[in-house]
Design an enzyme around this catalytic site. Structure first.
Site: not given
Length: 291
Positions: A141, A191, A120, A153
């Site tokens: 992710h 993130n 991440s 992701e």
């Protein structure tokens, strides 16, 4: 385009165990690797407990449980990934560790196998540069907890081929997940916001603004979040949060991404979160979230 049927998950921690549930539940033959046998046993026990709870709640047909568990297997030998069509890495946020893992996998896995990272914070292109097959590498992710959250992701590196990205995307959809394409930038979408946000919440505790449970209650009530930042941090683990902060801060120099001192003190005390029974909050057990 070769069909992906067998998926390897490298790492049996909170994230890896959740991804393995997603894969096995979707009908993929799923192998989970970890160096520690007790980590594999814990992941399998948590998986079965989660699925049994899903049956009790009417979210899973009872007859599917043995089928899913039959598709799930654990191993301490990377060589057992030899016939995997896709390997998803979910280990420490450390570039040398990931390079070492993928370097070994490159000599073990068949030439057409795709490699993916659940990172991440670390550059997909940088990880791909040490895997031996950079054109067959992609970022996938999953959001924590993977067994409940649908979003993934999907991030191509500079060297990722269109075929690799398309195959990985189609596999993600076949898992029942919802992929979004992001560029290979620090933190991707989630993130980029979440690591600084969670650190801000930790600093509220450091400053004595409010108790952790009250901070969670305020954020869940006012913002409609399913989990508060304290619950999420305890699920992620303080040890993992430290690595995330170090990786994110190392590439962005964003002050809010720097690891708060409280995290380091909690690690020293062994208060890692749900997995140890105590973190920012206290827990009676280490059952998987949602079970």
């Amino acid at each position: 385009m070769n069909e992906i049927k067998t998926i390897g998950i490298a790492g049996a921690g909170t994230m890896g165990a959740g991804i393995a549930i997603v894969c096995a539940r979707a009908g993929f033959k799923t192998r989970v690797f970890d160096l520690k046998q007790d980590a594999l046993e814990r992941a399998r026990k948590q998986t079965e407990g989660f699925l049994r709870k899903s049956v009790e709640r009417g979210k899973l047909a009872a007859e599917k449980l043995p089928e899913i568990m039959g598709a799930w297997s654990g191993t301490t030998q990377l060589e057992d990934f030899a016939d995997c069509d896709l390997v998803i890495e979910a280990v420490f946020e450390s570039l040398p560790v990931k390079h070492d893992l993928f370097g070994k996998l490159n000599t073990i896995c068949k030439p057409e196998a795709i490699f993916a990272s659940n990172t991440s914070t670390i550059s997909i292109t940088e990880i791909a540069g040490g895997c031996g097959r950079p054109d067959q590498f992609v970022g996938m992710h999953f959001c924590l907890p993977a067994q409940l959250m649908k979003l993934v992701e999907m991030s191509p590196g500079l060297t990722t081929s269109e075929e690799t990205f398309s195959r990985a995307w189609a596999t993600c959809e076949a898992m029942g997940q919802k992929p979004v394409k992001t560029q290979d930038t620090p933190g991707f979408v989630l993130n980029y916001f979440l690591i600084p946000f969670n650190n801000d919440a930790i600093r509220l505790v450091e400053q004595g603004v409010a108790e952790p449970a009250d901070i969670d209650l305020a954020i869940k009530t006012a913002m409609g979040y399913a989990m508060g930042p304290m619950e999420l941090l305890d699920l992620v683990g303080m040890d993992t949060q430290k690595l995330l902060c170090e990786a994110m801060y190392g590439v962005t120099n964003e002050p809010r991404a720097a690891c708060p001192p409280l995290v380091k003190r909690m690690i020293a005390a062994g208060w890692l979160g749900k997995k140890t029974g105590r973190g920012l909050l206290k827990y009676a057990d280490s059952k998987m979230y949602g079970a």
